[in-house]
Design a protein around this motif. Sequence first.
Motif, short mmCIF file in Angstrom:
data_model
loop_
_atom_site.label_atom_id
_atom_site.label_comp_id
_atom_site.label_asym_id
_atom_site.label_seq_id
_atom_site.Cartn_x
_atom_site.Cartn_y
_atom_site.Cartn_z
N VAL A 259 0.84 -1.20 0.00
CA VAL A 259 0.00 0.00 0.00
C VAL A 259 0.87 1.25 0.00
O VAL A 259 0.63 2.19 -0.76
CB VAL A 259 -0.96 -0.01 1.20
CG1 VAL A 259 -1.75 1.29 1.29
CG2 VAL A 259 -1.92 -1.20 1.13
N LYS A 260 1.91 1.27 0.81
CA LYS A 260 2.79 2.44 0.93
C LYS A 260 3.54 2.70 -0.37
O LYS A 260 3.68 3.84 -0.81
CB LYS A 260 3.77 2.25 2.09
CG LYS A 260 4.80 3.36 2.26
CD LYS A 260 4.21 4.61 2.83
CE LYS A 260 5.13 5.74 3.14
NZ LYS A 260 6.52 5.70 2.96
N VAL A 261 4.04 1.65 -1.00
CA VAL A 261 4.76 1.82 -2.26
C VAL A 261 3.83 2.41 -3.32
O VAL A 261 4.21 3.33 -4.06
CB VAL A 261 5.37 0.48 -2.74
CG1 VAL A 261 5.86 0.57 -4.18
CG2 VAL A 261 6.52 0.08 -1.81
N VAL A 262 2.59 1.92 -3.39
CA VAL A 262 1.63 2.49 -4.34
C VAL A 262 1.38 3.96 -4.00
O VAL A 262 1.35 4.81 -4.89
CB VAL A 262 0.31 1.68 -4.35
CG1 VAL A 262 -0.76 2.41 -5.16
CG2 VAL A 262 0.54 0.28 -4.89
N ALA A 263 1.23 4.26 -2.72
CA ALA A 263 0.95 5.64 -2.30
C ALA A 263 2.09 6.57 -2.68
O ALA A 263 1.87 7.70 -3.13
CB ALA A 263 0.70 5.70 -0.80
N VAL A 264 3.31 6.12 -2.52
CA VAL A 264 4.48 6.95 -2.85
C VAL A 264 4.59 7.15 -4.36
O VAL A 264 4.92 8.24 -4.82
CB VAL A 264 5.78 6.30 -2.30
CG1 VAL A 264 7.02 6.94 -2.90
CG2 VAL A 264 5.80 6.38 -0.78
#
Length: 192
Positions: free
Chosen positions: A146-151
């Motif tokens: 989720v964090k990688v997609v958000a970044v």
Amino acid sequence: MADTATSPHKSLGVPLTAFAAGAVVAVALGVFSRFHDATLDGTTTLGFADVRDMKVVLSVVIGVLAIGQVVGALWIYGKLGIRAPAWLGKAHRASGTAALVLSVFVGYHCIWAFGFQTGTVHGYDVPPRAIVHEVVACGVFGAVVVKVVAVRSRRAPGWFLPVAGGLLFALLIVVVLTSAGWYLDEKGWPSR
């Protein structure tokens, strides 16, 4: 009103897809961990007395890096009231990468050496703390997705990155406290 010709369309589809993909990763890791035959073959201690001691030390490092990530993010986004130095962005990315690499290393050793344990193992009841740790640890890797997609996403709503980062931070801290925190409280600092 935003100029749609110069700014990308913000979409709820991005976070929804990211959360769904993260859930799939977390569940897949949990299922693999549960049905994998745990073994110390293919693990390392990095010179510590055993795999647990190595994981405790690296988990403490991960916890410190996670706290540094939150402070760095708050500083970068101007939430600390002091201007962030130019080098902070690179340091933030480097420490985040280090935390991720160490998390994968520790997670691999958890899954491979211990697996997802419930009920009674080797004549001992698995404590609720350990089960919470196992469930939340699988969630950490879903939250990484989720964090990688958000970044990386330019189409996600503005709230998505802080929510993704906060979720990952919260899960990491729970994992560190239910493993290294418990171990340090019970047995003290590991020896080499």
